[in-house]
Design an enzyme around this catalytic site. Sequence first.
Site, PDB file in Angstrom:
ATOM      1  N   GLU A  43       0.802  -1.319   0.149  1.00  0.00           N
ATOM      2  CA  GLU A  43       0.021   0.069   0.133  1.00  0.00           C
ATOM      3  C   GLU A  43       0.708   1.313  -0.158  1.00  0.00           C
ATOM      4  OE1 GLU A  43      -3.069   0.345   3.056  1.00  0.00           O
ATOM      5  OE2 GLU A  43      -4.448  -0.648   1.737  1.00  0.00           O
ATOM      6  N   HIS A  96       8.638 -26.487   0.510  1.00  0.00           N
ATOM      7  CA  HIS A  96       7.963 -27.647   0.096  1.00  0.00           C
ATOM      8  C   HIS A  96       6.731 -27.084  -1.168  1.00  0.00           C
ATOM      9  CE1 HIS A  96       9.859 -30.727   2.316  1.00  0.00           C
ATOM     10  NE2 HIS A  96      10.085 -29.687   3.307  1.00  0.00           N
ATOM     11  N   LYS A 155     -13.891   0.571  -3.815  1.00  0.00           N
ATOM     12  CA  LYS A 155     -14.780   0.928  -2.592  1.00  0.00           C
ATOM     13  C   LYS A 155     -16.024   1.855  -3.071  1.00  0.00           C
ATOM     14  CE  LYS A 155     -11.554   1.525   1.472  1.00  0.00           C
ATOM     15  NZ  LYS A 155     -10.879   2.633   2.236  1.00  0.00           N
TER      16      LYS A 155
HETATM   17  O1  PA5 Z   1      -3.117   1.699   5.669  1.00  0.00           O
HETATM   18  C1  PA5 Z   1      -4.479   2.267   5.891  1.00  0.00           C
HETATM   19  O2  PA5 Z   1      -4.580   3.342   6.160  1.00  0.00           O
HETATM   20  C2  PA5 Z   1      -5.413   1.349   5.260  1.00  0.00           C
HETATM   21  O3  PA5 Z   1      -4.793   0.044   5.183  1.00  0.00           O
HETATM   22  C3  PA5 Z   1      -6.420   1.349   6.575  1.00  0.00           C
HETATM   23  O4  PA5 Z   1      -5.685   0.847   7.692  1.00  0.00           O
HETATM   24  C4  PA5 Z   1      -7.474   0.263   6.270  1.00  0.00           C
HETATM   25  O5  PA5 Z   1      -8.347   0.629   4.958  1.00  0.00           O
HETATM   26  C5  PA5 Z   1      -8.892   0.451   7.079  1.00  0.00           C
HETATM   27  O6  PA5 Z   1      -9.107   1.697   7.187  1.00  0.00           O
HETATM   28  P1  PA5 Z   1      -9.868   2.150   8.564  1.00  0.00           P
HETATM   29  O7  PA5 Z   1      -9.119   2.140   9.815  1.00  0.00           O
HETATM   30  O8  PA5 Z   1     -10.270   3.654   8.262  1.00  0.00           O
HETATM   31  O9  PA5 Z   1     -11.015   1.593   8.869  1.00  0.00           O
END
Ligand code: PA5
Length: 460
Positions: A309, A330, A445
């Site tokens: 990410e 394996h 989303k």
């Molecule tokens: O790194 C990030 O910001 C994302 O992976 C969030 O942690 C994830 O989308 C969850 O978001 P939230 O805490 O707003 O529910």
Amino acid sequence: MQSVELDLQHAFFPQRFITPGHLQRLAPRLEWARQQVLQDPNRWTPEQPEFDPLFFPWPEQALQEHRRQEGSGVLGQVFQVAQRLRQEVQTVVVLGIGGSYMGAWALLQACRGPFYNLLPPSRRQGPRVFFDGFNVDGQYTASLLEVLSGESDPWGLIVISKSGTTLETAVALRVYLEALQNHARKSGDLKHHLVVITGPQGPLGQLAQRWQAPRLEVPPGIGGRFSVLTPVGLLPAAVLGLNVVALLEGAAAMNRRFMQEPVGRNPVLDYAGVCHLWEQRQGVHIRVMASWTNALEGLGMWYDQLLAESLGKEEQGATPLTAVNTRDLHSRGQQHQQGRRDKLITNLVLTQPPGKLLRVPAWTEDLDGLNYLAGRSYADIMAAAVQGTNQAYAQDLRPTINLRLPELNEFTLGQVFQMLMLSTVVEGKLLGINPYGQPGVQQYKQNMVRILRQAGSGQV
Ligand code: PA5
């Protein structure tokens, strides 16, 4: 001092034009990146939603605040809420997704092991902890609710969402709240069972108010995948009876090394530098995080998210992959040894592998031919597997890095979390990519919500 160590013995091959000299030649850029990371917290303002550099000074800040005003700071709140849950419930469900659950899940695996939830209360260090809200898998949720419905004692619910609007977690919250309300009617007020961890804005704050539930904050300037050492990871850790101060102290120790050590001795800069060199000069763009203990698979998955990410943007960024060895030797071992030369393997190795006491029994009749191992421990066999595999890769000029943890505990894990977060940001600086934010995730989303709304209005 239990310091994690980066061992680059098999990370350089002159035949493939990656040497310690190349790392030294990268030193001025690494130094520039370090200065950027050091200065970023001063540049932060709340108006920049995709700039979250405050994870870096956080460990020291949280520890200092705790020492100054024990009881009332963030750590004090974490201890208070955890203590209450530990006293009042035998089971806790943590709802969250991505950065709002992976760190806590990794800590449970690393420090409490795979069978913790199966132990009787007298042999556990706290309540059982389950996770949900990280998917919309009805079968998984139904199975966990079935387990909870058999509980005679009350259970607790921690919902974690920085935005408060993430659909997976929000849907799970409705479902678990309903179940909890039914249970709480028998066992007291909902406010004793629900805890909310969220950012300054968003609907979860109102919900906490409505139910008079304790609310902890995801600190501003710290993004989801960088939040494991905030209440997001610390509260579940404290519920499990883990030493959260040691986690933060480990991270602070890594910060000091990051700030003070030169290239060649700096785990953060060296790791980022070597990864960057292989990727840029040799097209090695798959990062295998190979854990040599089942206990660190969760940490590998946490790093998957962090790397993917943070750097998977603008058609760049290495692809992470978690392996657990020897299990995956394996399944993936063949490819790692002879497949495309596109992989850099980081071994997560425990210097003192567990299992010293578990030994291979001797048989009077050597029916399976294993008597040559009689009396040897699991730890001996694991150490030979690590060495043998690294040698095999090195013989074929396939690079590996060893990240050695002297022991598996909160202090060493705090170091590893902070090291990997910092090195990811440093790599982002080298690539010219903003490691914060995840703009690409919005697309799915929006589509999902549109499809669901259309379906609700009969259009699909
Ligand atoms: O790194 C990030 O910001 C994302 O992976 C969030 O942690 C994830 O989308 C969850 O978001 P939230 O805490 O707003 O529910």
